[in-house]
Design a protein around this motif. Structure first.
Motif, PDB file in Angstrom:
ATOM      1  N   UNK A  48       0.841  -1.199   0.000  1.00  0.00           N
ATOM      2  CA  UNK A  48       0.000   0.000   0.000  1.00  0.00           C
ATOM      3  C   UNK A  48       0.876   1.250   0.000  1.00  0.00           C
ATOM      4  N   UNK A  49       0.465   2.272  -0.760  1.00  0.00           N
ATOM      5  CA  UNK A  49       1.162   3.556  -0.829  1.00  0.00           C
ATOM      6  C   UNK A  49       0.187   4.659  -0.460  1.00  0.00           C
ATOM      7  N   UNK A  50       0.276   5.196   0.756  1.00  0.00           N
ATOM      8  CA  UNK A  50      -0.639   6.286   1.141  1.00  0.00           C
ATOM      9  C   UNK A  50      -0.544   7.446   0.143  1.00  0.00           C
ATOM     10  N   UNK A  51      -1.694   7.991  -0.210  1.00  0.00           N
ATOM     11  CA  UNK A  51      -1.714   9.173  -1.071  1.00  0.00           C
ATOM     12  C   UNK A  51      -1.446   8.918  -2.538  1.00  0.00           C
ATOM     13  N   UNK A  52      -1.653   7.698  -3.020  1.00  0.00           N
ATOM     14  CA  UNK A  52      -1.457   7.450  -4.461  1.00  0.00           C
ATOM     15  C   UNK A  52      -2.321   8.440  -5.246  1.00  0.00           C
ATOM     16  N   UNK A  53      -1.810   8.962  -6.357  1.00  0.00           N
ATOM     17  CA  UNK A  53      -2.536  10.004  -7.092  1.00  0.00           C
ATOM     18  C   UNK A  53      -3.828   9.501  -7.739  1.00  0.00           C
ATOM     19  N   UNK A  54      -4.791  10.406  -7.856  1.00  0.00           N
ATOM     20  CA  UNK A  54      -6.001  10.102  -8.619  1.00  0.00           C
ATOM     21  C   UNK A  54      -5.623  10.170 -10.089  1.00  0.00           C
ATOM     22  N   UNK A  84      -8.191   3.503  -3.793  1.00  0.00           N
ATOM     23  CA  UNK A  84      -6.868   3.250  -4.378  1.00  0.00           C
ATOM     24  C   UNK A  84      -6.824   1.816  -4.904  1.00  0.00           C
ATOM     25  N   UNK A  85      -6.166   1.637  -6.056  1.00  0.00           N
ATOM     26  CA  UNK A  85      -6.045   0.339  -6.714  1.00  0.00           C
ATOM     27  C   UNK A  85      -4.582   0.090  -7.022  1.00  0.00           C
ATOM     28  N   UNK A  86      -4.127  -1.142  -6.800  1.00  0.00           N
ATOM     29  CA  UNK A  86      -2.790  -1.547  -7.219  1.00  0.00           C
ATOM     30  C   UNK A  86      -2.764  -3.051  -7.400  1.00  0.00           C
ATOM     31  N   UNK A  87      -1.822  -3.516  -8.232  1.00  0.00           N
ATOM     32  CA  UNK A  87      -1.743  -4.951  -8.533  1.00  0.00           C
ATOM     33  C   UNK A  87      -0.438  -5.264  -9.243  1.00  0.00           C
ATOM     34  N   UNK A  88      -0.139  -6.558  -9.301  1.00  0.00           N
ATOM     35  CA  UNK A  88       0.955  -7.075 -10.123  1.00  0.00           C
ATOM     36  C   UNK A  88       0.361  -7.215 -11.525  1.00  0.00           C
ATOM     37  N   UNK A 131      -9.913   1.786   0.697  1.00  0.00           N
ATOM     38  CA  UNK A 131     -10.592   3.032   1.016  1.00  0.00           C
ATOM     39  C   UNK A 131      -9.784   3.606   2.169  1.00  0.00           C
ATOM     40  N   UNK A 132      -9.310   4.844   2.026  1.00  0.00           N
ATOM     41  CA  UNK A 132      -8.414   5.392   3.053  1.00  0.00           C
ATOM     42  C   UNK A 132      -8.565   6.901   3.224  1.00  0.00           C
ATOM     43  N   UNK A 133      -9.753   7.421   2.971  1.00  0.00           N
ATOM     44  CA  UNK A 133      -9.931   8.869   3.005  1.00  0.00           C
ATOM     45  C   UNK A 133     -10.131   9.468   4.385  1.00  0.00           C
ATOM     46  N   UNK A 134     -10.520   8.690   5.366  1.00  0.00           N
ATOM     47  CA  UNK A 134     -10.634   9.213   6.717  1.00  0.00           C
ATOM     48  C   UNK A 134     -12.030   9.457   7.236  1.00  0.00           C
ATOM     49  N   UNK A 135     -13.015   9.687   6.367  1.00  0.00           N
ATOM     50  CA  UNK A 135     -14.387   9.910   6.811  1.00  0.00           C
ATOM     51  C   UNK A 135     -15.001   8.618   7.359  1.00  0.00           C
ATOM     52  N   UNK A 136     -14.524   7.488   6.818  1.00  0.00           N
ATOM     53  CA  UNK A 136     -14.970   6.159   7.233  1.00  0.00           C
ATOM     54  C   UNK A 136     -13.746   5.361   7.649  1.00  0.00           C
ATOM     55  N   UNK A 137     -13.972   4.215   8.287  1.00  0.00           N
ATOM     56  CA  UNK A 137     -12.853   3.369   8.692  1.00  0.00           C
ATOM     57  C   UNK A 137     -12.133   2.842   7.458  1.00  0.00           C
ATOM     58  N   UNK A 138     -10.814   2.769   7.515  1.00  0.00           N
ATOM     59  CA  UNK A 138     -10.001   2.264   6.407  1.00  0.00           C
ATOM     60  C   UNK A 138     -10.308   0.790   6.168  1.00  0.00           C
TER      61      UNK A 138
END
Length: 162
Positions: A48-54, A84-88, A131-138
């Motif tokens: 996971x990379x916090x703050x990955x760009x939109x 946020x999305x990431x994969x191999x 989901x990591x925006x802060x309004x809801x639980x990660x």
């Protein structure tokens, strides 16, 4: 008269039954007791990379990560939520910055992000979403594809307010 179905006794019994049933809530439509929040999946936060760009797309595309985001309890769609999305993939490993990107949900709480084809890592073709925006639980998800040849993968979030 035996054929008279609307006599005083019938009306009293029916009226009493109606009042008793209404008091119990049984004449109302069935309601869900509440939509439970999605738990984070084991291994979902790997690389996971916090703050990955939109982004509009990750890499060259050709594969679609899709899903929905709803609120726990009432199931209301949540627009404007960052996923946020990431994969191999065919273009990089899940730890590489170019393999990460984020998107926002639309007015219906739905998201779509095009990315390169996911390929198996550790024997399984899978994606990572957060989901990591802060309004809801990660919440971190790690859905597994049924086949490495699939061209889409869906993940659904039900979020609990912080």
């Amino acid at each position: 008269m035996p054929g008279d179905s609307l006599n005083r006794r019938t009306m009293l019994v029916a009226g009493t039954a109606l009042v008793a049933t209404a008091g119990s809530g049984l004449i109302l439509p069935a309601r869900a007791s509440g939509l439970a929040p999605t738990p984070s999946m084991r291994g979902g936060s790997n690389n996971y990379r916090p703050g990955a760009p939109i982004v509009d797309r990750i890499g060259g595309g050709g594969f679609w990560m899709t899903g929905t985001v709803r609120r726990a309890g009432d199931g209301a769609p949540l627009p404007g939520q960052r996923i946020q999305v990431w994969a191999h993939t065919t273009e990089g490993h899940e730890r590489d910055p170019q393999s990460h990107g984020a998107t926002l949900t639309d007015a219906n709480g739905e998201f779509r992000l095009e990315m390169p084809q996911i390929v198996p890592a550790f024997g399984q073709p899978h994606g990572h979403l957060a989901y990591d925006s802060g309004e809801f639980e990660t919440v971190f998800l790690r859905p597994i594809m049924s086949s490495a040849h699939d061209k889409t993968l869906a993940a659904h979030f039900v979020l609990q307010p912080v």
